[in-house]
Design a protein around this motif. Structure first.
Motif, PDB file in Angstrom:
ATOM      1  N   GLU A  91     -10.035  12.124 -12.839  1.00 57.10           N
ATOM      2  CA  GLU A  91     -11.464  11.860 -12.699  1.00 57.10           C
ATOM      3  C   GLU A  91     -12.133  12.883 -11.793  1.00 57.10           C
ATOM      4  N   GLU A 106       0.863  -1.177   0.000  1.00 57.57           N
ATOM      5  CA  GLU A 106       0.000   0.000   0.000  1.00 57.57           C
ATOM      6  C   GLU A 106       0.904   1.233   0.000  1.00 57.57           C
ATOM      7  N   GLU A 151      -4.756  10.229   0.048  1.00 59.09           N
ATOM      8  CA  GLU A 151      -4.986   9.034  -0.747  1.00 59.09           C
ATOM      9  C   GLU A 151      -4.016   7.919  -0.363  1.00 59.09           C
ATOM     10  N   ILE A 194      -3.135   3.964  -1.939  1.00 57.09           N
ATOM     11  CA  ILE A 194      -3.411   3.095  -3.077  1.00 57.09           C
ATOM     12  C   ILE A 194      -2.582   1.824  -2.975  1.00 57.09           C
ATOM     13  N   ALA A 217       0.723   6.494 -11.189  1.00 57.56           N
ATOM     14  CA  ALA A 217      -0.157   6.513 -12.366  1.00 57.56           C
ATOM     15  C   ALA A 217      -1.618   6.427 -11.933  1.00 57.56           C
ATOM     16  N   ARG A 218      -1.901   5.572 -10.962  1.00 59.74           N
ATOM     17  CA  ARG A 218      -3.269   5.439 -10.470  1.00 59.74           C
ATOM     18  C   ARG A 218      -3.730   6.719  -9.779  1.00 59.74           C
ATOM     19  N   LEU A 219      -2.850   7.351  -9.016  1.00 57.46           N
ATOM     20  CA  LEU A 219      -3.188   8.620  -8.368  1.00 57.46           C
ATOM     21  C   LEU A 219      -3.504   9.686  -9.421  1.00 57.46           C
ATOM     22  N   HIS A 221       3.355   2.525 -10.631  1.00 58.36           N
ATOM     23  CA  HIS A 221       1.942   2.231 -10.863  1.00 58.36           C
ATOM     24  C   HIS A 221       1.048   2.994  -9.883  1.00 58.36           C
ATOM     25  N   ALA A 222       1.516   3.171  -8.664  1.00 64.40           N
ATOM     26  CA  ALA A 222       0.748   3.924  -7.675  1.00 64.40           C
ATOM     27  C   ALA A 222       0.593   5.383  -8.104  1.00 64.40           C
ATOM     28  N   ASP A 278      -4.720   9.171 -12.380  1.00 67.00           N
ATOM     29  CA  ASP A 278      -6.040   8.844 -12.919  1.00 67.00           C
ATOM     30  C   ASP A 278      -7.152   9.307 -11.984  1.00 67.00           C
ATOM     31  N   ILE A 279      -6.962   9.104 -10.689  1.00 62.01           N
ATOM     32  CA  ILE A 279      -7.966   9.517  -9.712  1.00 62.01           C
ATOM     33  C   ILE A 279      -8.137  11.029  -9.724  1.00 62.01           C
ATOM     34  N   ALA A 293      -0.769  -0.982  -5.001  1.00 59.44           N
ATOM     35  CA  ALA A 293      -0.213  -1.134  -6.351  1.00 59.44           C
ATOM     36  C   ALA A 293       1.050  -1.989  -6.277  1.00 59.44           C
TER      37      ALA A 293
END
Length: 88
Positions: free
Chosen positions: A57, A3, A37, A39, A49-51, A46-47, A53-54, A41
């Motif tokens: 959005e 995490e 946040e 995440i 990249a996901r952040l 990758h973490a 994206d969030i 991952a």
């Protein structure tokens, strides 16, 4: 999978495993702000990249809610004009 938590200073965002307490303390001492946040991952890349994206959005959702009242007002005005033109 580990995490990750995030720290931000200016435009730079850094991902750090949640269990790395010493690293987190070091970043805080350097003036980074901890983001809320967390995440799960495979790695820091990758973490992040996901952040991203969030956050993207969140911006899109905010803009959608901001444009909806303008759209409704425009439709209402058009309906008033059409009603006025064809009502007489």
């Amino acid at each position: 999978m580990p995490e990750f938590i995030f720290f931000k200073k200016g435009n730079k965002t850094t991902a750090l495993e949640k269990r790395d307490v010493q690293g987190a303390r070091l970043l805080l001492e350097q003036g980074y702000d901890k983001l809320f946040e967390e995440i799960i991952a495979p790695d820091g890349h990758h973490a992040l990249a996901r952040l991203a994206d969030i956050k993207k959005e969140e911006i899109l959702t905010e803009r959608a809610f901001m444009t909806w009242p303008a759209f409704v007002a425009a439709v209402f005005i058009i309906m008033l004009v059409v009603g006025y033109l064809f009502g007489n």
